[in-house]
Design an enzyme around this catalytic site. Sequence first.
Site, mmCIF file in Angstrom:
data_model
loop_
_atom_site.group_PDB
_atom_site.id
_atom_site.type_symbol
_atom_site.label_atom_id
_atom_site.label_comp_id
_atom_site.label_asym_id
_atom_site.label_seq_id
_atom_site.Cartn_x
_atom_site.Cartn_y
_atom_site.Cartn_z
ATOM 1 N N ARG A 136 16.404 -19.047 72.528
ATOM 2 C CA ARG A 136 17.617 -19.254 73.341
ATOM 3 C C ARG A 136 18.806 -19.617 72.464
ATOM 4 O O ARG A 136 18.713 -19.606 71.246
ATOM 5 C CB ARG A 136 17.342 -20.384 74.332
ATOM 6 N N CYS A 191 22.043 -32.394 85.333
ATOM 7 C CA CYS A 191 21.814 -30.948 85.406
ATOM 8 C C CYS A 191 22.491 -30.382 86.652
ATOM 9 O O CYS A 191 22.987 -31.123 87.499
ATOM 10 C CB CYS A 191 20.325 -30.665 85.446
ATOM 11 N N CYS A 239 14.895 -32.289 89.108
ATOM 12 C CA CYS A 239 13.450 -32.037 89.078
ATOM 13 C C CYS A 239 12.935 -32.355 87.676
ATOM 14 O O CYS A 239 13.731 -32.592 86.763
ATOM 15 C CB CYS A 239 13.144 -30.589 89.484
ATOM 16 N N CYS A 250 16.284 -30.447 82.401
ATOM 17 C CA CYS A 250 17.391 -29.668 81.838
ATOM 18 C C CYS A 250 18.506 -30.516 81.223
ATOM 19 O O CYS A 250 19.243 -30.034 80.386
ATOM 20 C CB CYS A 250 17.963 -28.735 82.901
#
Length: 574
Positions: free
Chosen positions: A151, A439, A484, A488
Amino acid sequence: MSENNLLSPNSAPHSDVERIKRESNYLRGSLAETLEDRITASIPDDDNRLMKFHGSYLQDDRDLRNERQKQKLEPAYQFMVRVRASGGIVTPEQWLMMDRVARQYANGSIRLTTRQSFQLHGVLKWDMKPAIQEVHHALLTTLAACGDVNRNVMCNPNPYQSEIHGEVYEWACRVSRHLDPRTRAYHEIWLDEEKVADSRDEDADEEPIYGPVYLPRKFKIGFAVPPSNDVDVFSQDLGFIAVIEEGRLKGFNVTVGGGMGMMHGDPNTYPQVAKPIGFATPEQIVDVAEKTVTIQRDYGDRAVRKHARLKYTIDDRGIDWFTGELAKRLGWNLEPARPFHFEHNGDRYGWVKGSDGNWHFTLFIQNGRVRDEDGYPLMTGLREIAKVHTGDFRLTPNQNLIIGGVKTRQKKKIEALIDQYGLTDGRHDSALRRNSMACVAFPTCGLAMAESERYFPSLLEKIEPMLEEAGLREEDIVIRMTGCPNGCARPMLAEIAFIGKAPGKYNLYLGGGFAGERLNKMYKENIGEAEILDSLKPIIKHYAKERRKGEHFGDFVIRAGYVKEVRDGQEFHA
Ligand code: SRM
Ligand code: SF4
């Protein structure tokens, strides 16, 4: 191409995603055709999997889901588009392009991500091609911004050590370029390049590093320049820590096996800090990156995706196995790791002068969201700055933005624009807020269990008075939230963290290291706002009263016994 990446190291059947990749003919699938289909705003699941490699995927507006269901309408389908830029550095022209595309094709806002990329939300299927073409024409790309590949490569945007930053940044770009996918699918699908003959028929080797099925899972690389660990190097699959001696870049300590993602209640999944495995010279690191990626390609778990990150590959076989395999593939051994020391993982705000004489201004961007709001025309202000700015823009790993490389003679002009649009370096905010990240979560993230970006500012508003009362308004405390446990915003490394469990409910974690070197631990499970505030208040008071000189909040909560320290190899959850 080696056969290895067609085999799973365990004998379990490969996940369906592996089939999709294998049958895709190097990420083509039927994307070109399904994008043309005007009957639905959506695309089939198989193509959506491939779409990730192209830097995008299908979402629907979750705020509208129930209402549309009642009305028997298809969900409000839209795409998220992620644009990567190694080390988060872009030119003013590229900023202006992002601004234009965001207003023309997306929801009118730009999201700066925790990996120094851009995200656009709300792009309709019919607008995907023109949007991606504009990105490409501005010499940026969405390719490999998501998907089972390397990434966006993160790099410290360090404005106060400019020469070293420039050098480290160049190495980050080289590693990134080396690991770019080579498939022409992107050019064919988005840029109307003529299709080459089916590469399967020709047995062409389109992907010398990845092969036809790419990696088992996403792969992440970050470059840190001590004393700043803003890239949270220990959260990366592969990390490079710059070793600077007598003002010169000698090389990099190499770390492997970091990762944040986990699932609530599943101890087989866990966040982990990366381990240092040695030292390499700058000229050696591209090879180190390539060989690490190929080890993960060949040994990563292709059967169970939640067990497919490099951290699990290493844990299953041991770090000695990994370093041995790396040395075998490199044909040489890493030198022993050199000493390093990190002091923080946050950003330093406001004006600083780099060693090259140029100026850099770090703006505080709450949760990375750039848009115009009543009384705060952030997006317009940045657009006006980009029109006259001759330096660069740097997206930080903490979702902030640096107006970089401002010449002394231009500083007044930029300063005037900053004032005119009321752009802030966070000076008027609490230190807690300046050290916060959240996030995206609702309404776009399909995996969100609780709010994050939209809720966090108001929660901070309620925590701030407690700090004020305790005399801690200017105390740097790293605080993060995610909707969650995928992690992130790298919450598992924060001194205080909230990880979403259900609407309005979070697990509260305490005790991460101030420099991102230690995971935190769960303190309370599944609590709502009132209990969050009740839980934090006495701890904040206690900290104000009994902290030692220079003691950070994360260290204090461990010393005071609120949570146990998470040491290497210890269980994270509770
Ligand atoms: Fe992430 C999935 C947003 C950084 C771990 N992440 C997602 C998706 C794409 C949801 C999905 O797959 O359906 C989210 C899109 C939401 C939306 O509506 O925009 C999403 N991740 C983000 C961003 C935008 C958060 C942000 O607020 O800035 C960050 C974009 C980074 C970029 O520019 O490339 C982002 N994600 C991270 C990080 C932090 C990092 O990379 O430094 C992590 C933890 C580090 C790690 O990977 O271990 C992270 N995202 C995940 C995971 C869990 C991976 C795992 O190993 O378990 C998922 C879920 C998955 O992959 O299945 C995920
Ligand atoms: Fe979505 Fe979870 Fe990532 Fe937040 S942490 S953006 S809720 S996947």
